[in-house]
Design a protein around this motif. Structure first.
Motif, PDB file in Angstrom:
ATOM      1  N   ASP A   1       0.832  -1.205   0.000  1.00  0.00           N
ATOM      2  CA  ASP A   1       0.000   0.000   0.000  1.00  0.00           C
ATOM      3  C   ASP A   1       0.869   1.259   0.000  1.00  0.00           C
ATOM      4  N   ALA A   2       1.927   1.227   0.799  1.00  0.00           N
ATOM      5  CA  ALA A   2       2.817   2.397   0.872  1.00  0.00           C
ATOM      6  C   ALA A   2       3.494   2.644  -0.471  1.00  0.00           C
ATOM      7  N   LEU A   3       3.952   1.573  -1.129  1.00  0.00           N
ATOM      8  CA  LEU A   3       4.631   1.726  -2.413  1.00  0.00           C
ATOM      9  C   LEU A   3       3.690   2.268  -3.486  1.00  0.00           C
ATOM     10  N   LEU A   4       2.471   1.737  -3.542  1.00  0.00           N
ATOM     11  CA  LEU A   4       1.508   2.205  -4.545  1.00  0.00           C
ATOM     12  C   LEU A   4       1.085   3.648  -4.274  1.00  0.00           C
ATOM     13  N   HIS A   5       0.882   3.977  -3.004  1.00  0.00           N
ATOM     14  CA  HIS A   5       0.508   5.352  -2.675  1.00  0.00           C
ATOM     15  C   HIS A   5       1.635   6.322  -2.999  1.00  0.00           C
ATOM     16  N   ALA A   6       2.878   5.889  -2.770  1.00  0.00           N
ATOM     17  CA  ALA A   6       4.022   6.750  -3.070  1.00  0.00           C
ATOM     18  C   ALA A   6       4.209   6.926  -4.566  1.00  0.00           C
TER      19      ALA A   6
ATOM     20  N   THR B   1       9.355   9.924  -5.696  1.00  0.00           N
ATOM     21  CA  THR B   1       8.790   8.624  -5.317  1.00  0.00           C
ATOM     22  C   THR B   1       9.452   8.076  -4.063  1.00  0.00           C
ATOM     23  N   VAL B   2      10.789   8.156  -4.017  1.00  0.00           N
ATOM     24  CA  VAL B   2      11.510   7.615  -2.858  1.00  0.00           C
ATOM     25  C   VAL B   2      11.163   8.401  -1.593  1.00  0.00           C
ATOM     26  N   LEU B   3      11.079   9.719  -1.696  1.00  0.00           N
ATOM     27  CA  LEU B   3      10.746  10.531  -0.519  1.00  0.00           C
ATOM     28  C   LEU B   3       9.340  10.221  -0.018  1.00  0.00           C
ATOM     29  N   ARG B   4       8.404  10.040  -0.937  1.00  0.00           N
ATOM     30  CA  ARG B   4       7.045   9.685  -0.526  1.00  0.00           C
ATOM     31  C   ARG B   4       7.021   8.304   0.126  1.00  0.00           C
ATOM     32  N   PHE B   5       7.803   7.379  -0.399  1.00  0.00           N
ATOM     33  CA  PHE B   5       7.846   6.043   0.195  1.00  0.00           C
ATOM     34  C   PHE B   5       8.476   6.091   1.588  1.00  0.00           C
ATOM     35  N   ILE B   6       9.506   6.908   1.773  1.00  0.00           N
ATOM     36  CA  ILE B   6      10.116   7.047   3.105  1.00  0.00           C
ATOM     37  C   ILE B   6       9.103   7.596   4.100  1.00  0.00           C
ATOM     38  N   LYS B   7       8.330   8.572   3.680  1.00  0.00           N
ATOM     39  CA  LYS B   7       7.311   9.135   4.564  1.00  0.00           C
ATOM     40  C   LYS B   7       6.260   8.095   4.934  1.00  0.00           C
ATOM     41  N   GLN B   8       5.817   7.316   3.945  1.00  0.00           N
ATOM     42  CA  GLN B   8       4.847   6.262   4.225  1.00  0.00           C
ATOM     43  C   GLN B   8       5.436   5.201   5.157  1.00  0.00           C
ATOM     44  N   GLY B   9       6.705   4.859   4.932  1.00  0.00           N
ATOM     45  CA  GLY B   9       7.350   3.889   5.812  1.00  0.00           C
ATOM     46  C   GLY B   9       7.463   4.393   7.239  1.00  0.00           C
ATOM     47  N   GLU B  10       7.722   5.680   7.403  1.00  0.00           N
ATOM     48  CA  GLU B  10       7.789   6.270   8.748  1.00  0.00           C
ATOM     49  C   GLU B  10       6.449   6.146   9.458  1.00  0.00           C
TER      50      GLU B  10
ATOM     51  N   ALA C   1      14.510  10.179  13.025  1.00  0.00           N
ATOM     52  CA  ALA C   1      15.914  10.492  12.756  1.00  0.00           C
ATOM     53  C   ALA C   1      16.417   9.740  11.526  1.00  0.00           C
ATOM     54  N   VAL C   2      16.095   8.441  11.434  1.00  0.00           N
ATOM     55  CA  VAL C   2      16.508   7.656  10.265  1.00  0.00           C
ATOM     56  C   VAL C   2      15.838   8.193   9.002  1.00  0.00           C
ATOM     57  N   SER C   3      14.589   8.598   9.125  1.00  0.00           N
ATOM     58  CA  SER C   3      13.874   9.154   7.970  1.00  0.00           C
ATOM     59  C   SER C   3      14.529  10.442   7.476  1.00  0.00           C
ATOM     60  N   LYS C   4      14.873  11.318   8.394  1.00  0.00           N
ATOM     61  CA  LYS C   4      15.537  12.570   8.001  1.00  0.00           C
ATOM     62  C   LYS C   4      16.885  12.296   7.339  1.00  0.00           C
ATOM     63  N   LEU C   5      17.649  11.370   7.917  1.00  0.00           N
ATOM     64  CA  LEU C   5      18.951  11.038   7.343  1.00  0.00           C
ATOM     65  C   LEU C   5      18.797  10.438   5.947  1.00  0.00           C
ATOM     66  N   SER C   6      17.805   9.570   5.778  1.00  0.00           N
ATOM     67  CA  SER C   6      17.575   8.958   4.471  1.00  0.00           C
ATOM     68  C   SER C   6      17.176   9.996   3.435  1.00  0.00           C
TER      69      SER C   6
END
Length: 412
Positions: A63-68, A116-125, A145-150
């Motif tokens: 779901d996170a990948l498709l939404h991103a 796309t990657v930034l949206r996926f990171i946000k969804q993963g967070e 913190a890991v999200s910001k670094l990524s």
């Protein structure tokens, strides 16, 4: 550039003489843009349908990948369609603006991938910190913190790739960054200190968002609302925001009451000296009450003892711990304990002592004072209102005698 424009389109543009070449090119460009809009709408509908289908499954990552990817897919269709239209226009136009089509396409691809990657990171967070999507959600501060670094790594990498696409040498950029970094480091040492202070907070995790913290070295106390790379926002108990530079937390001691295991009740209660005979039973009953109290943690230290002979009281030491760590609930438990202690003391006819002082006077002074008070009392009781009784000390009689003697002497 497109290797070859479709033959049918190229022949139509070149050989159809009903309209001028400019109109024919314009119609083809319009058709490409219109077709791009239709394809983008269809792509959005398809991705949305797939996303709704996968929402019924237990796996949250698809779901996170498709939404991103949903919006970037639509943007990719528009990027490719507009690029084709621009290439068609470039074949029949000498405008300089169309010469950068390839470069813009490459940068556009990089931007879409980064988006796309930034949206996926946000969804993963959101997934990792959600108790609804994870059986054991991770700590928000660590995940953030890991999200910001990524995100920082992705953005820096994308900028370097974009510079390479524009014809700049990455090695030269990195060399310039190394030399410039030294100058920036000296000019912005406080900023860097705050940045590394934030990194240490995320690494050591002395507190997290939502914790109540206080510093005995600084006037800092409140609830942590946000931990940034430069500032930490603390909401004080009078509801004012306090913005603390992260470098401060590398130099001061920080207490985290939110992580306490128990709250402590530590009181000293005194009874009168006259109640010394009830001291042993009062202490025993207080200890028994605490040992059977449902809100007192029996695994922690419990002390109830006769402590000392104080100036005006016999002091009893009460030392125990509650099960709750909530501030409001703790005071409710403490109130209940103190009221029960008061009932135990009163149940034996004893009283809670308060500061008193006894004054001892010498025996002779006390007797003289008592006799003077008694004489004054007798005189006051024998006198009646409105009477003209002569003074008892005889001073008035003496004056009258002296006056009579003087008068007699004058007559003779």
């Amino acid at each position: 550039m497109i290797e070859e424009t479709p033959a049918i389109v190229n022949n139509w543009i070149q050989n159809w003489n009903l309209l001028s070449q400019g109109w024919r090119v314009g119609l083809v460009v319009f058709a490409l843009v219109f077709g791009t809009a239709v394809v983008a709408y269809v792509a959005s509908f398809i991705v949305g349908a797939i996303e709704r289908h996968f929402q019924k499954t237990d796996n949250a990552w698809d779901d996170a990948l498709l939404h991103a990817a949903r919006k970037p897919v639509v943007a990719f269709v528009w990027l490719q369609g507009v690029y084709w239209a621009a290439e068609v226009a470039h074949r029949y136009s000498d405008a300089e603006v169309f010469s950068v089509n390839d470069t813009l396409l490459q940068i556009g691809f990089v931007w879409l991938l980064v988006w796309t990657v930034l949206r996926f990171i946000k969804q993963g967070e959101e997934i990792l910190t959600s108790p609804l999507k994870m059986k054991s959600p991770m700590d928000y501060t660590t995940v953030n913190a890991v999200s910001k670094l990524s995100r920082a790594v992705v953005i820096i990498t994308a900028v370097l790739i974009a510079l390479q696409s524009l014809g700049y040498s990455i090695s030269g950029v990195l060399a310039f960054g190394g030399v410039g970094g030294i100058a920036v480091g000296f000019a912005a040492k406080d900023l860097l200190a705050n940045f590394f202070g934030g990194f240490i907070i995320h690494l050591d995790r002395p507190f997290k968002v939502g914790d109540w913290i206080r510093s005995p070295d600084r006037n800092i106390e409140g609830t942590v609302e946000h931990i940034g790379w430069r500032l930490t926002t603390v909401r004080t108990f009078d509801k004012r925001p306090l913005y603390v530079p992260n470098a401060v937390f590398t130099q001061v001691a920080v207490e985290n009451p939110s992580r306490m295991l128990n709250r402590r009740i530590s009181e000293t209660i005194g009874i009168r000296y006259a109640d010394v005979g009830q001291m042993a039973t009062v202490v025993a009953d207080i200890r028994s009450m605490l040992e059977n109290h449902e809100d007192i943690d029996q695994n922690q230290t419990l002390i109830v003892n006769f402590l000392t002979f104080n100036a005006s009281s016999l002091d009893i030491m009460i030392y125990t711990f509650t099960k709750t760590i909530e501030w409001v609930r703790f005071h409710e438990v403490k109130q209940d304990v103190l009221l029960k202690i008061a009932d135990i003391i009163e149940g034996y006819g004893a009283e809670v002592a308060f500061p008193t002082r006894t004054l001892h006077m010498p025996e002779g002074v006390r007797l003289a004072s008592d006799q003077a008070g008694k004489a004054d009392g007798d005189e006051a009781s024998s006198a009646e209102p409105g009477s003209s009784r002569a003074p008892v000390d005889g001073s008035a009689s003496s004056s009258e005698t002296q006056g009579s003697s003087a008068e007699a002497t004058g007559n003779s």
